[in-house]
Design a protein around this motif. Structure first.
Motif, PDB file in Angstrom:
ATOM      1  N   ASP A 179     -33.047  35.707  20.162  1.00  0.00           N
ATOM      2  CA  ASP A 179     -34.305  34.960  20.222  1.00  0.00           C
ATOM      3  C   ASP A 179     -34.901  34.732  18.834  1.00  0.00           C
ATOM      4  O   ASP A 179     -35.696  33.808  18.642  1.00  0.00           O
ATOM      5  CB  ASP A 179     -35.310  35.642  21.145  1.00  0.00           C
ATOM      6  N   PHE A 180     -34.515  35.558  17.852  1.00  0.00           N
ATOM      7  CA  PHE A 180     -34.929  35.297  16.471  1.00  0.00           C
ATOM      8  C   PHE A 180     -34.367  33.959  15.995  1.00  0.00           C
ATOM      9  O   PHE A 180     -35.028  33.197  15.300  1.00  0.00           O
ATOM     10  CB  PHE A 180     -34.464  36.432  15.565  1.00  0.00           C
ATOM     11  N   HIS A 181     -33.131  33.649  16.376  1.00  0.00           N
ATOM     12  CA  HIS A 181     -32.514  32.382  15.988  1.00  0.00           C
ATOM     13  C   HIS A 181     -33.290  31.189  16.547  1.00  0.00           C
ATOM     14  O   HIS A 181     -33.277  30.107  15.951  1.00  0.00           O
ATOM     15  CB  HIS A 181     -31.064  32.320  16.480  1.00  0.00           C
ATOM     16  N   HIS A 182     -33.965  31.385  17.662  1.00  0.00           N
ATOM     17  CA  HIS A 182     -34.696  30.276  18.271  1.00  0.00           C
ATOM     18  C   HIS A 182     -35.874  29.821  17.410  1.00  0.00           C
ATOM     19  O   HIS A 182     -36.404  28.724  17.631  1.00  0.00           O
ATOM     20  CB  HIS A 182     -35.186  30.667  19.664  1.00  0.00           C
ATOM     21  N   LEU A 183     -36.262  30.642  16.445  1.00  0.00           N
ATOM     22  CA  LEU A 183     -37.309  30.211  15.525  1.00  0.00           C
ATOM     23  C   LEU A 183     -36.866  28.990  14.728  1.00  0.00           C
ATOM     24  O   LEU A 183     -37.703  28.243  14.203  1.00  0.00           O
ATOM     25  CB  LEU A 183     -37.682  31.351  14.566  1.00  0.00           C
ATOM     26  N   TYR A 184     -35.563  28.801  14.630  1.00  0.00           N
ATOM     27  CA  TYR A 184     -35.026  27.680  13.858  1.00  0.00           C
ATOM     28  C   TYR A 184     -34.672  26.478  14.731  1.00  0.00           C
ATOM     29  O   TYR A 184     -34.102  25.504  14.235  1.00  0.00           O
ATOM     30  CB  TYR A 184     -33.774  28.136  13.099  1.00  0.00           C
ATOM     31  N   ASP A 185     -35.001  26.555  16.016  1.00  0.00           N
ATOM     32  CA  ASP A 185     -34.734  25.410  16.898  1.00  0.00           C
ATOM     33  C   ASP A 185     -35.419  24.160  16.353  1.00  0.00           C
ATOM     34  O   ASP A 185     -36.579  24.189  15.939  1.00  0.00           O
ATOM     35  CB  ASP A 185     -35.244  25.696  18.316  1.00  0.00           C
ATOM     36  N   GLY A 186     -34.690  23.078  16.349  1.00  0.00           N
ATOM     37  CA  GLY A 186     -35.236  21.818  15.857  1.00  0.00           C
ATOM     38  C   GLY A 186     -34.983  21.559  14.387  1.00  0.00           C
ATOM     39  O   GLY A 186     -35.313  20.476  13.885  1.00  0.00           O
ATOM     40  N   GLU A 187     -34.395  22.522  13.704  1.00  0.00           N
ATOM     41  CA  GLU A 187     -34.153  22.350  12.270  1.00  0.00           C
ATOM     42  C   GLU A 187     -32.891  21.543  11.968  1.00  0.00           C
ATOM     43  O   GLU A 187     -32.646  21.183  10.826  1.00  0.00           O
ATOM     44  CB  GLU A 187     -34.059  23.719  11.588  1.00  0.00           C
ATOM     45  N   ASN A 188     -32.060  21.312  12.981  1.00  0.00           N
ATOM     46  CA  ASN A 188     -30.852  20.492  12.784  1.00  0.00           C
ATOM     47  C   ASN A 188     -29.948  21.099  11.711  1.00  0.00           C
ATOM     48  O   ASN A 188     -29.283  20.385  10.955  1.00  0.00           O
ATOM     49  CB  ASN A 188     -31.244  19.065  12.398  1.00  0.00           C
ATOM     50  N   TRP A 189     -29.937  22.432  11.647  1.00  0.00           N
ATOM     51  CA  TRP A 189     -29.243  23.132  10.569  1.00  0.00           C
ATOM     52  C   TRP A 189     -27.764  23.308  10.867  1.00  0.00           C
ATOM     53  O   TRP A 189     -27.364  23.495  12.025  1.00  0.00           O
ATOM     54  CB  TRP A 189     -29.883  24.501  10.353  1.00  0.00           C
ATOM     55  N   ASP A 190     -26.964  23.319   9.808  1.00  0.00           N
ATOM     56  CA  ASP A 190     -25.536  23.611   9.920  1.00  0.00           C
ATOM     57  C   ASP A 190     -25.085  24.222   8.597  1.00  0.00           C
ATOM     58  O   ASP A 190     -24.999  23.521   7.580  1.00  0.00           O
ATOM     59  CB  ASP A 190     -24.736  22.347  10.239  1.00  0.00           C
ATOM     60  N   SER A 191     -24.772  25.510   8.602  1.00  0.00           N
ATOM     61  CA  SER A 191     -24.410  26.201   7.361  1.00  0.00           C
ATOM     62  C   SER A 191     -23.099  25.683   6.773  1.00  0.00           C
ATOM     63  O   SER A 191     -22.953  25.590   5.547  1.00  0.00           O
ATOM     64  CB  SER A 191     -24.314  27.715   7.610  1.00  0.00           C
ATOM     65  N   GLU A 192     -22.147  25.356   7.628  1.00  0.00           N
ATOM     66  CA  GLU A 192     -20.849  24.874   7.140  1.00  0.00           C
ATOM     67  C   GLU A 192     -21.016  23.537   6.418  1.00  0.00           C
ATOM     68  O   GLU A 192     -20.440  23.316   5.349  1.00  0.00           O
ATOM     69  CB  GLU A 192     -19.866  24.737   8.305  1.00  0.00           C
ATOM     70  N   ILE A 193     -21.815  22.647   6.999  1.00  0.00           N
ATOM     71  CA  ILE A 193     -22.059  21.359   6.343  1.00  0.00           C
ATOM     72  C   ILE A 193     -22.778  21.559   5.019  1.00  0.00           C
ATOM     73  O   ILE A 193     -22.439  20.952   3.997  1.00  0.00           O
ATOM     74  CB  ILE A 193     -22.883  20.433   7.265  1.00  0.00           C
ATOM     75  N   MET A 194     -23.778  22.438   5.021  1.00  0.00           N
ATOM     76  CA  MET A 194     -24.537  22.667   3.796  1.00  0.00           C
ATOM     77  C   MET A 194     -23.644  23.255   2.698  1.00  0.00           C
ATOM     78  O   MET A 194     -23.760  22.875   1.523  1.00  0.00           O
ATOM     79  CB  MET A 194     -25.723  23.581   4.076  1.00  0.00           C
TER      80      MET A 194
END
Length: 361
Positions: A179-194
C-alpha cells in the motif's frame, strides 16, 4: 513490583536471583512487541544474572552480578542496566548513514548512546522508530554483518522512499507494504525506462549495476564537475514540463543529489518521490500527528524530510556542506540544527524539542 526487560536471543531465558531466601532461576517471557527482548515482573529484585538454563550465563563482568538500579522499570542492554522513564510518545524518522551510523570510530560510541537513550525514554513507552535510508533492504541487513548494533526499528523505509517494511513479530520476516507503493499511483513511473533515458541522454552518469534500479528510484553516481556542469539540464529534462512522450510514457521526475568530495550520488525518483513519502506514510500508519513527529538527517537526500513545516526536524552537527547551505538559506520552522555529531545530535535534538514535555506519569 519490579519489571525487567532483557535484550537476548536466548529462548528460553531465565533471570537468576535471590528470591524467597534462595537463589533461583525464574523463567522470563518474550516481550509482546519487541523481538529479541525478554521480560519478567517480580515483587522484589536484588542482585541478578541471566542464563539460558543450559550452561550459558550473562554477567556484566566476570565474577560480578547485575544490580537493581532502584527503579520500578528498567532494561538490561548489552551489559548495562538502563532505567526506563515513562515519556511522551513520539515518532522518530531518522536517516542511517552519517546520522545514526558511520565509518568514523566515534560514530559507534554515539550510536550506543543513542540506543541507550531511546531504550530509556522511548523504546518501551509507545514511541516508534523508523529508519529512512537510501540503502536497499539487503544493504540494510548487511550492516549487521558489518558489526553495526542498531536497535530494531518499527519500520524501515528503503531506497529513498521506494519501499516500506515492517518485520513480522513471530517469523522475523520483513513484510513489504504494497500500500506504500499506492502513494505513487498516477505518476506514470517506470524505472526501467528512466534508467534507459539516463544512459542515452546523460552518459556521464554511472549506474553501478542493475540492482540499483528500484521500483520507484534509480541510483546513479557521477563526478562532481559533471554534476555542476549538467545539473540544470538534468533537472529540466526530468521535470518534462512540456509533457514529452519518452519511450511511450510521459514521465515527470526529479533528481535528489547528495554526497561529498569528488563524487555525488543522484537518486532519480518520481516528482513526488523521496524521503518525504516515507514520513507521510509512517505518520499515517502509526497514527502520529506532525507535532509529535521528528525527522533526523545529514545529507541532500534528507532535504525532502525537512521541507514540511508542520513536523520537527534535527540536522546533526556533522551534516554535509550542501545540506547545511540549504538549511541556512532561510529560517526552517520547527527544525533544529545540533552542534553534536551523529547519534548525539539526534539525542540533543529530541531533548531540545521534547525535553519539557517528557513526563506523563
Amino acid at each position: 513490583m519490579v519489571t525487567v526487560y532483557y535484550f537476548t536471543n536466548w529462548s528460553p531465558c531465565f533471570i537468576h536471583t535471590s528470591y524467597e531466601g534462595q537463589w533461583k532461576s525464574l523463567k522470563m517471557s518474550p516481550h509482546p512487541s519487541r523481538r529479541s527482548w525478554q521480560q519478567i515482573n517480580l515483587a522484589y529484585l536484588g542482585e541478578f544474572v541471566f542464563t539460558n538454563g543450559d550452561g550459558l550465563w550473562d554477567n556484566p563482568q566476570p565474577g560480578k552480578n547485575y544490580q537493581n538500579p532502584g527503579v520500578p522499570l528498567f532494561a538490561v542492554y548489552r551489559g548495562k542496566e538502563i532505567p526506563i522513564i515513562q515519556s511522551e510518545s513520539i515518532l522518530l524518522i531518522s536517516d542511517l548513514d552519517n546520522t545514526l551510523i558511520g565509518s568514523h570510530p566515534d560514530t559507534h560510541a554515539a550510536q550506543r548512546r543513542f540506543n541507550e537513550y531511546w531504550i530509556s525514554k522511548h523504546y518501551f513507552t509507545g514511541s516508534k522508530l523508523v529508519y529512512s535510508t537510501g540503502r536497499s533492504l539487503e544493504e540494510y541487513q548487511e550492516l549487521f554483518d558489518q558489526g553495526y548494533k542498531m536497535l530494531e526499528p518499527d519500520m524501515i523505509v528503503t531506497a529513498v522512499g521506494s519501499d516500506a517494511y515492517t518485520k513480522d513479530y513471530k517469523t522475523g520476516q520483513y513484510l513489504n507494504h504494497i500500500d506504500f507503493h499506492h502513494l505513487y499511483d498516477g505518476e506514470n513511473w517506470d524505472s526501467e525506462i528512466m534508467a534507459k533515458l539516463m544512459i542515452e541522454h546523460f552518459p556521464w552518469m554511472v549506474i553501478p549495476t542493475k540492482k540499483y534500479i528500484y521500483p520507484f528510484k534509480i541510483w546513479v553516481t557521477a563526478r562532481l564537475p559533471d554534476v555542476l556542469e549538467h545539473k540544470n539540464r538534468l533537472k529540466h529534462f526530468l521535470k518534462n514540463t512540456s509533457g514529452e512522450i519518452r519511450e511511450g510514457k510521459v514521465i515527470h521526475a526529479r533528481a535528489i543529489i547528495s554526497g561529498i568530495a569528488d563524487w555525488r550520488y543522484i537518486d532519480i525518483t518520481p516528482r513526488i518521490g523521496g524521503k518525504r513519502m516515507g514520513v507521510r506514510y509512517a505518520q499515517k500508519y502509526f497514527k502520529f500527528a506532525p507535532d509529535h513527529t521528528i525527522v533526523a538527517g545529514d545529507s541532500g537526500n534528507d532535504i525532502e524530510m525537512f521541507r514540511d513545516p508542520e513536523h520537527h526536524g534535527i540536522l546533526v552537527g556533522n551534516a554535509e556542506g550542501e545540506m547545511c547551505e540549504w538549511f541556512d538559506k532561510k529560517p526552517r520552522v520547527n527544525k533544529f540544527k545540533s552542534e553534536f555529531f551523529w547519534g548525539d545530535g539526534v539525542i540533543d535534538g529530541i531533548e531540545k524539542i521534547f525535553g519539557n514535555q517528557i513526563s506523563k506519569v
